[in-house]
Design an enzyme around this catalytic site. Structure first.
Site, PDB file in Angstrom:
ATOM      1  N   ARG A 102     -10.295   1.085   4.551  1.00 22.76           N
ATOM      2  CA  ARG A 102      -9.392  -0.071   4.353  1.00 22.76           C
ATOM      3  C   ARG A 102     -10.204  -1.321   4.637  1.00 22.76           C
ATOM      4  NH1 ARG A 102      -3.351  -1.195   6.486  1.00 22.76           N
ATOM      5  NH2 ARG A 102      -3.049   0.123   4.653  1.00 22.76           N
ATOM      6  N   HIS A 129      -3.946  -0.764  -3.647  1.00 22.07           N
ATOM      7  CA  HIS A 129      -3.502   0.153  -2.582  1.00 22.07           C
ATOM      8  C   HIS A 129      -3.009   1.459  -3.241  1.00 22.07           C
ATOM      9  CE1 HIS A 129      -2.341   1.585   1.213  1.00 22.07           C
ATOM     10  NE2 HIS A 129      -1.381   0.744   1.554  1.00 22.07           N
ATOM     11  N   GLN A 132      -0.730   4.206  -1.360  1.00 19.03           N
ATOM     12  CA  GLN A 132       0.665   3.799  -1.197  1.00 19.03           C
ATOM     13  C   GLN A 132       1.462   4.130  -2.447  1.00 19.03           C
ATOM     14  OE1 GLN A 132       2.346   2.160   1.510  1.00 19.03           O
ATOM     15  NE2 GLN A 132       4.062   2.807   0.239  1.00 19.03           N
ATOM     16  N   ASP A 224       7.276  -6.494  -1.278  1.00 20.28           N
ATOM     17  CA  ASP A 224       6.250  -6.414  -0.233  1.00 20.28           C
ATOM     18  C   ASP A 224       6.185  -7.780   0.425  1.00 20.28           C
ATOM     19  OD1 ASP A 224       4.053  -5.702   1.336  1.00 20.28           O
ATOM     20  OD2 ASP A 224       2.582  -5.972  -0.279  1.00 20.28           O
ATOM     21  N   CYS A 264       6.593  -1.029   0.942  1.00 19.28           N
ATOM     22  CA  CYS A 264       5.475  -0.261   1.515  1.00 19.28           C
ATOM     23  C   CYS A 264       5.462  -0.350   3.030  1.00 19.28           C
ATOM     24  CB  CYS A 264       4.155  -0.755   0.935  1.00 19.28           C
ATOM     25  SG  CYS A 264       3.855  -2.507   1.242  1.00 19.28           S
ATOM     26  N   ARG A 292       3.703   9.018   2.537  1.00 17.79           N
ATOM     27  CA  ARG A 292       2.268   8.704   2.648  1.00 17.79           C
ATOM     28  C   ARG A 292       1.521   9.947   3.120  1.00 17.79           C
ATOM     29  NH1 ARG A 292       0.570   3.490   3.366  1.00 17.79           N
ATOM     30  NH2 ARG A 292      -1.458   4.473   3.083  1.00 17.79           N
TER      31      ARG A 292
HETATM   32  N1  NVA Z   1       0.203  -6.476   0.676  1.00 20.33           N
HETATM   33  C1  NVA Z   1       0.132  -6.024   2.043  1.00 20.33           C
HETATM   34  C2  NVA Z   1       0.305  -4.539   2.111  1.00 20.33           C
HETATM   35  C3  NVA Z   1       0.298  -3.977   3.502  1.00 20.33           C
HETATM   36  C4  NVA Z   1       0.417  -2.489   3.523  1.00 20.33           C
HETATM   37  C5  NVA Z   1      -1.192  -6.455   2.652  1.00 20.33           C
HETATM   38  O1  NVA Z   1      -2.229  -6.339   1.984  1.00 20.33           O
HETATM   39  O2  NVA Z   1      -1.179  -6.916   3.798  1.00 20.33           O
HETATM   40  N1   CP Z   2       1.980   0.540   3.944  1.00 19.80           N
HETATM   41  C1   CP Z   2       0.851   0.562   4.676  1.00 19.80           C
HETATM   42  O1   CP Z   2      -0.270   0.727   4.178  1.00 19.80           O
HETATM   43  O2   CP Z   2       1.065   0.413   6.020  1.00 19.80           O
HETATM   44  P1   CP Z   2      -0.038   0.181   7.138  1.00 19.80           P
HETATM   45  O3   CP Z   2      -0.616  -1.188   6.925  1.00 19.80           O
HETATM   46  O4   CP Z   2       0.722   0.298   8.432  1.00 19.80           O
HETATM   47  O5   CP Z   2      -1.107   1.235   7.002  1.00 19.80           O
END
Ligand code: NVA
Ligand code: CP
Length: 307
Positions: A102, A129, A132, A224, A264, A292
């Protein structure tokens, strides 16, 4: 298919295989049937951004598959002090059987795959992502039935979730309508590629600024956060543009009567979604979070399992 960098790289058949395997592993897990398909294997999990669901679901998933997962915070490994992606990929490939990463730049995830010799799984970048969205597709299938022809409405920021959702729905022959403010629209290359994917499956893609048009007659309504990780300094400015895109009861009522609500998570209640929707009877957000685990177990077995 050796990696999961983007759903655009996967065929509709790959996605179907992942969803079927996820459903099978979910059933086995619920029935207490062991499935140690990755016995003796180790997944490295590199995080340069925060996570609750991704970290816990990958770690628990590896445990349930009979393997081991290592949490590698970028603050604690040499990557965070300037060691290159190239050298990190080469070294970790000598120890591990797969890496979930990540991070910010999609190109870093792609470079890890280019220079390493083990499967790489994208656990979120600024652009995408994919893990997800596999969980989301599984959730839609469980609640709404066969994916082909179902309508998903995504309302909010044209972000990593919107992008991977475009690819996922396009690959599965679904209808997807994405409504964002004009200044926060989706990446043009992603939209063009998803349109190409859609041509092959008969999927339908609508890109609009009209949230009501997007949500009309949808089977699933998805939103989101308006402020993704790394955008905290844009919060005040972004929030101003997004108020017409809040998923509240009024907007949600335009979807089909039995439509599900997806997010998500983490959610910012009172911003992109109201309590009455996320806590309402049509919300599937915690099934989605649970999925997930099952979807990622399937991905790991497909990529890291003995063929
Ligand atoms: N769009 C959000 C998703 C978090 C799971 C982010 O990138 O922070
Ligand atoms: N939806 C998701 O990826 O959650 P986290 O940021 O908690 O991993």
């Amino acid at each position: 298919m050796k990696h999961l960098l983007s759903l655009h790289d996967w065929t509709p058949e790959d996605i179907k295989t992942a969803l079927e395997l996820a459903a099978k592993l979910k059933k086995e897990q619920k029935e207490g049937i062991p499935h140690h398909l990755l016995k003796g294997k180790t997944l490295g999990m590199i995080f340069t951004k925060s996570s609750t669901r991704t970290r816990v679901s990958f770690e628990v998933g590896m445990y349930q598959l009979g393997g081991n997962a290592l949490f590698l915070s970028s603050n604690d490994i040499q990557l965070g002090r300037g060691e290159t992606i190239h050298d990190t990929a080469k070294v970790l490939s000598r120890f591990l059987d797969g890496i979930m990463i990540r991070t910010f730049k999609q190109s870093d995830v792609e470079d890890l795959a280019k220079y390493g010799s083990i499967p790489i799984i994208n656990g979120l970048t600024d652009l995408l992502h994919p893990c997800q969205i596999l969980a989301d597709l599984l959730t839609i299938e469980e609640h709404c039935g066969t994916l082909a022809g179902k309508k998903v409405a995504y309302v909010g920021d044209g972000n990593n979730i919107a992008h991977s959702l475009l690819y996922g729905c396009a690959k599965c022959g679904m209808e997807i309508a994405v409504a964002t403010p004009a200044e926060y629209a989706c990446d043009e290359t992603v939209v063009a590629q998803a349109m190409e994917d859609a041509k092959l499956t008969g999927a339908k893609i609508t890109i609009t600024t009209d949230a009501k048009e997007a949500v009309k007659d949808a089977d699933a309504v998805y939103t989101d956060t308006w402020v993704s990780m790394g955008q905290e300094d844009q919060k005040a400015e972004k929030v101003k543009s997004f108020s017409p895109y809040q998923v509240n009861s009024e907007l949600f009522s335009l979807a089909k009567k039995d439509a599900i609500f997806l997010h998500c998570l983490p959610a910012y209640r009172g911003m992109e979604v109201t309590d009455e929707v996320i806590d309402g009877p049509n919300s599937a957000v915690f099934d989605e979070a649970e999925n997930r685990l099952h979807a990622q177990k399937a991905v790991m077995v497909m990529l890291m399992g003995d063929q």
